[in-house]
Enzyme design. Structure first.
Site, PDB file in Angstrom:
ATOM      1  N   PRO A  55       2.883   9.265   5.247  1.00  0.00           N
ATOM      2  CA  PRO A  55       3.247   9.301   6.617  1.00  0.00           C
ATOM      3  C   PRO A  55       4.833   9.580   6.724  1.00  0.00           C
ATOM      4  O   PRO A  55       5.425  10.287   7.727  1.00  0.00           O
ATOM      5  CB  PRO A  55       2.821   7.898   7.325  1.00  0.00           C
ATOM      6  N   PRO A  60       0.882  -1.085  -0.057  1.00  0.00           N
ATOM      7  CA  PRO A  60       0.072  -0.020  -0.010  1.00  0.00           C
ATOM      8  C   PRO A  60       0.951   1.076   0.035  1.00  0.00           C
ATOM      9  O   PRO A  60       1.096   1.815   1.118  1.00  0.00           O
ATOM     10  CB  PRO A  60      -0.928  -0.111   1.274  1.00  0.00           C
ATOM     11  N   ALA A 106       0.922   4.379  -1.226  1.00  0.00           N
ATOM     12  CA  ALA A 106       0.665   5.739  -0.718  1.00  0.00           C
ATOM     13  C   ALA A 106       0.378   5.763   0.618  1.00  0.00           C
ATOM     14  O   ALA A 106       0.626   6.878   1.287  1.00  0.00           O
ATOM     15  CB  ALA A 106      -0.813   6.017  -1.731  1.00  0.00           C
ATOM     16  N   ASP A 107      -0.195   4.844   1.220  1.00  0.00           N
ATOM     17  CA  ASP A 107      -0.459   4.693   2.677  1.00  0.00           C
ATOM     18  C   ASP A 107       0.882   4.752   3.596  1.00  0.00           C
ATOM     19  O   ASP A 107       0.624   5.068   4.909  1.00  0.00           O
ATOM     20  CB  ASP A 107      -1.334   3.469   2.913  1.00  0.00           C
ATOM     21  N   VAL A 108       1.827   4.308   3.009  1.00  0.00           N
ATOM     22  CA  VAL A 108       2.943   4.110   3.934  1.00  0.00           C
ATOM     23  C   VAL A 108       4.026   5.319   3.267  1.00  0.00           C
ATOM     24  O   VAL A 108       4.846   5.368   4.333  1.00  0.00           O
ATOM     25  CB  VAL A 108       3.580   2.673   3.902  1.00  0.00           C
TER      26      VAL A 108
END
Length: 412
Positions: A185, A178, A180-182
């Protein structure tokens, strides 16, 4: 040794993956993270399969104290409190938390925090020096995107990343991680720490605004796709990158290897490892530009050799000639590599009540300091609101009676 961010306190309004990973990194660097969850249901990640508990791993929750592996890994080192942000009295509790904190992190859809009364202006009113970080799909400055939901797969699609992998005639490829999700941040933490330094110099707090689309697209932009297309280079590269040939993945008899032999000396060493030293004198393969021009033919020659031999033999021959090579491993093998285990770049997470459960290796903090350490506080919000009776009296001075009143009123 102490951790670098000890002494900083974070109010964590995040949920799911992108936001919680940002605050996980801050916790691993030493910040005190106070995770705020809704009293009913808590973080969305609490309901992610699989679960771990007294019977080990399972697809569904068997017992009340079974924990989602997602929650177990993302909430390490955090103190969990509850706050119903839709309740009018929640704004005062939030303001009290912010007054005692340095950083606020949220990843609601753009505009939601403001509607709930926990946006940057609300936080700044309580604490003018606060650093407030927002992670959203498209950023707080893009008008018309308020409330737009952004999932990892949607951001991968919009960023162009799905058309960077796979062959030209294949459908777009979703990156399995994932990304974009990692990735978002990590940029958020960079922004937060830059803002902390800015505050040290100026005394000013500020709003740090990071978008998922911007984070991923900025990495896609590392390659100049228009320039490559203009000169006729393939923009989708699949297993190999022909403009650096030989470079990429090659199939062996029992697995795959990754190989890099871009410069002439490395390419010539590759030919010797293949048992075909005569290729050094072949004008098609002797120089870098010639190899790029004849990449398809060269890759076929390499594959004809690698496919005849086991992976270990191919690697041994290439290493004997100092050609950079690596086996292509599955994630389970990679996470257990002693080189990352010894540096605490991957660590073991266990159910707090069942120490003899399965070994669940998960992310650590992949930074090694010479004068500081990393690691997580020995706290974890097993149940929703587990640390209400610690955080609210210790930090905010709330009495037992006040905490009970807030609980009965549905505020916490």
């Amino acid at each position: 040794m102490q951790r670098p961010l000890e002494g900083l306190r974070v109010v964590d309004l995040t949920r799911a993956l992108a936001g919680p990973y940002a605050t996980l990194l801050l916790a691993g660097l030493g910040a005190e993270v106070i995770k705020v969850e809704d009293p009913k249901g808590g973080d969305l990640a609490r309901e992610n399969s699989p679960y771990v508990g007294r019977d080990g791993l399972s697809v569904g929750r068997k017992y009340q104290d079974d924990l989602s592996v997602s929650h177990l890994t993302r909430s390490r080192g955090k103190r969990g409190v509850t706050l119903n942000l839709k309740h009018p009295e929640a704004r005062k509790v939030f303001a009290d938390l912010v007054r005692k904190s340095d950083i606020v992190v949220e990843n609601f859809t753009s505009g939601t925090a403001e509607r709930l009364g926990v946006g940057y202006e609300d936080a700044r009113a309580a604490n003018p020096s606060v650093i407030y970080c927002s992670l959203s799909g498209f950023g707080a400055t893009i008008k018309g995107q308020e409330g737009s939901r952004a999932m990892d797969v949607l951001i991968q699609a919009l960023s162009g990343a799905m058309y960077t992998s796979g062959a030209e005639d294949e459908p777009p490829v979703r990156i399995g991680l994932p990304i974009a999700d990692v990735l978002t941040p990590i940029f958020a933490v960079v922004g937060i720490l830059a803002a902390v330094h800015h505050r040290v110099r100026t005394g000013q707090g500020q709003h740090v605004d990071v978008s998922m689309l911007g984070a991923l697209t900025s990495l896609v932009a590392v390659e100049n796709w228009a320039a490559m297309q203009a000169v006729g280079m393939l923009t989708r590269t699949g297993a190999t990158l022909q403009r650096l040939c030989p470079f990429g993945l090659f199939e062996c008899a029992d697995g795959y290897i990754a190989l890099v032999a871009v410069q002439d000396p490395l390419a010539h060493s590759l030919y010797r490892a293949m048992g075909q030293p005569e290729m050094v004198a072949d004008p098609r393969f002797a120089t870098r530009n010639a190899r790029v021009a004849n990449a398809t033919v060269l890759e076929e020659r390499i594959l004809a050799w690698t496919r005849r031999h086991p992976m270990k033999e191919v690697i041994a021959r290439l290493e004997a000639e100092d050609v950079p090579v690596a086996e292509v491993r599955h994630p389970q093998e990679a996470l257990a590599d002693s080189r990352v285990v010894d540096r605490s770049e991957t660590v073991v997470a266990r159910h707090p009540s069942y120490e003899e459960g399965p070994e669940l290796r998960t992310t650590g903090v992949p930074i090694v300091f010479s004068a500081a350490r990393t690691g997580f506080d020995p706290v974890f919000p097993t149940s929703i609101g587990e640390h209400n009776t610690d955080v609210f009296p210790r930090l905010l001075g709330y009495t037992d009676a006040e905490i009970e009143r807030l609980k009965q009123a549905g505020v916490i």
